[in-house]
Scaffold this active site. Sequence first.
Site, PDB file in Angstrom:
ATOM      1  N   ALA A 163       0.815  -1.209   0.000  1.00  0.00           N
ATOM      2  CA  ALA A 163       0.000   0.000   0.000  1.00  0.00           C
ATOM      3  C   ALA A 163       0.855   1.267   0.000  1.00  0.00           C
ATOM      4  O   ALA A 163       0.501   2.263  -0.643  1.00  0.00           O
ATOM      5  CB  ALA A 163      -0.936   0.001   1.208  1.00  0.00           C
ATOM      6  N   CYS A 187     -11.041   1.913  -2.083  1.00  0.00           N
ATOM      7  CA  CYS A 187      -9.962   2.253  -1.149  1.00  0.00           C
ATOM      8  C   CYS A 187     -10.433   3.377  -0.232  1.00  0.00           C
ATOM      9  O   CYS A 187     -11.069   4.331  -0.681  1.00  0.00           O
ATOM     10  CB  CYS A 187      -8.718   2.693  -1.911  1.00  0.00           C
ATOM     11  SG  CYS A 187      -7.313   3.088  -0.849  1.00  0.00           S
ATOM     12  N   THR A 197      -8.109   4.745   2.163  1.00  0.00           N
ATOM     13  CA  THR A 197      -6.883   5.230   2.809  1.00  0.00           C
ATOM     14  C   THR A 197      -6.950   6.718   3.121  1.00  0.00           C
ATOM     15  O   THR A 197      -6.567   7.157   4.211  1.00  0.00           O
ATOM     16  CB  THR A 197      -5.663   4.930   1.918  1.00  0.00           C
ATOM     17  OG1 THR A 197      -5.481   3.515   1.846  1.00  0.00           O
ATOM     18  CG2 THR A 197      -4.401   5.571   2.468  1.00  0.00           C
ATOM     19  N   GLY A 230      -5.533   3.837  -9.829  1.00  0.00           N
ATOM     20  CA  GLY A 230      -6.540   4.366  -8.919  1.00  0.00           C
ATOM     21  C   GLY A 230      -7.296   5.550  -9.483  1.00  0.00           C
ATOM     22  O   GLY A 230      -6.709   6.433 -10.118  1.00  0.00           O
ATOM     23  N   GLY A 231      -8.600   5.565  -9.263  1.00  0.00           N
ATOM     24  CA  GLY A 231      -9.413   6.726  -9.594  1.00  0.00           C
ATOM     25  C   GLY A 231      -9.896   6.814 -11.025  1.00  0.00           C
ATOM     26  O   GLY A 231     -10.620   7.739 -11.374  1.00  0.00           O
ATOM     27  N   GLY A 266     -11.910  -0.992 -10.862  1.00  0.00           N
ATOM     28  CA  GLY A 266     -13.342  -0.718 -10.863  1.00  0.00           C
ATOM     29  C   GLY A 266     -13.991  -0.788 -12.229  1.00  0.00           C
ATOM     30  O   GLY A 266     -15.145  -1.227 -12.350  1.00  0.00           O
ATOM     31  N   GLY A 269     -11.526  -3.932  -1.851  1.00  0.00           N
ATOM     32  CA  GLY A 269     -10.147  -3.507  -1.696  1.00  0.00           C
ATOM     33  C   GLY A 269      -9.368  -4.552  -0.924  1.00  0.00           C
ATOM     34  O   GLY A 269      -9.911  -5.215  -0.038  1.00  0.00           O
ATOM     35  N   MET A 270      -8.071  -4.683  -1.235  1.00  0.00           N
ATOM     36  CA  MET A 270      -7.281  -5.708  -0.564  1.00  0.00           C
ATOM     37  C   MET A 270      -6.946  -5.328   0.874  1.00  0.00           C
ATOM     38  O   MET A 270      -6.496  -6.175   1.648  1.00  0.00           O
ATOM     39  CB  MET A 270      -6.011  -5.990  -1.357  1.00  0.00           C
ATOM     40  CG  MET A 270      -6.274  -6.528  -2.760  1.00  0.00           C
ATOM     41  SD  MET A 270      -7.568  -7.798  -2.833  1.00  0.00           S
ATOM     42  CE  MET A 270      -6.912  -9.042  -1.746  1.00  0.00           C
ATOM     43  N   GLU A 296      -8.452  -0.201   5.351  1.00  0.00           N
ATOM     44  CA  GLU A 296      -8.274   0.931   4.449  1.00  0.00           C
ATOM     45  C   GLU A 296      -8.897   0.630   3.092  1.00  0.00           C
ATOM     46  O   GLU A 296      -8.449   1.111   2.051  1.00  0.00           O
ATOM     47  CB  GLU A 296      -6.790   1.283   4.308  1.00  0.00           C
ATOM     48  CG  GLU A 296      -6.189   1.830   5.596  1.00  0.00           C
ATOM     49  CD  GLU A 296      -4.744   2.249   5.454  1.00  0.00           C
ATOM     50  OE1 GLU A 296      -4.336   2.679   4.340  1.00  0.00           O
ATOM     51  OE2 GLU A 296      -4.001   2.147   6.449  1.00  0.00           O
ATOM     52  N   THR A 344      -6.239  11.796 -31.448  1.00  0.00           N
ATOM     53  CA  THR A 344      -6.504  12.690 -32.580  1.00  0.00           C
ATOM     54  C   THR A 344      -6.898  14.087 -32.111  1.00  0.00           C
ATOM     55  O   THR A 344      -6.542  15.081 -32.751  1.00  0.00           O
ATOM     56  CB  THR A 344      -7.600  12.118 -33.501  1.00  0.00           C
ATOM     57  OG1 THR A 344      -8.843  12.044 -32.801  1.00  0.00           O
ATOM     58  CG2 THR A 344      -7.232  10.742 -34.013  1.00  0.00           C
TER      59      THR A 344
END
Length: 335
Positions: A119, A174, A176, A204-205, A227, A253-254, A274, A302
């Site tokens: 993490a 997540c 965190t 992420g995100g 995701g 999440g892990m 987290e 393009t």
Amino acid sequence: MSIQAITFDDVLLVPAYNHHESRRIVETSVTDRLGKLTLQLPIISSNMDTITESEMANFMSQKGGMGALHRFLSVEDNIKQFKACKGPVFVSVGCSDVELVRAAALRDVGADYFCVDVAHGHAKYVGKTLKSLRQLLGDRCIMAGNVATYAGADYLASCGADIIKAGIGGGSVCSTRIKTGFGVPMLTCIQDCARADRSIVADGGIRTSGDIVKALAFGADFVMLGGMLAGTHPTPGKVIVKPDGTQVKVYRGMASKEAQENFIGQMHEWKTAEGVAAEVLYTNNQDSIISDIIGGLRSGLTYAGSDTISELQRKLNFVLISQASRIESLPHKLL
């Protein structure tokens, strides 16, 4: 010191002159800075236990991307998963002595791509593991993370990482940033980490093909998806049928309580979760998801007037936008 940091929804890329007659002409392949990894599509499926095992890895390989197998299983089962993969795949390891045994076993059955999966990668014990892995694996490709700053990326590079995984706290499952207060918004994170002399994987995100284009434009050479692929047919786990007939899969999440209890037996009293677990709709539309990503990436190149992703990065031009601009960006319903 404080700076204004930005993420995907804070910016729009500015269109430039397009000299292409068709988006088919542009090139989506990427080779990392050290020449150890080339992908026709710069997408890696996340090394989470609800995202990537051999079926997802094989699907990603067919599409020109790559899978990253998770490490939350026995060494023997990890080897079975690796052997079931029909193309190149990342295998993941942690930082305990047992994980070095995992790395050696996977090396011995032919693994060439390794991911040090923690993490908070900007840590002494991670550096120690990287140095041990470099001795163990020779010149094989090692990806490591996660970090959110140039200092973190540079540290991992100095310890032997070939590719850096960037992103802390931005993932959809997540927590965190909520639990600890730490993290860096993704575009600032990517741009800062890309200053190191290594290729960056944005992790992420990312929720849309447009986010992928932005991540690449800001300096990532590859992106990792969780995701966007969650709930699709190739992901591990059973399909759950709800009382109303809705079909779902678990995505977690892990660092979630559920994942920790599955693989460690408990959430230690000195830790906090987290991550979270969620049910997502099951779907068999993974092909259309990847097609949409490819189409969005080609079209994005393009709009930038770029032939390649590296040219997209050189031509980075963006504007910060307001909340009204974000709303304007969404499809409008005609009255």
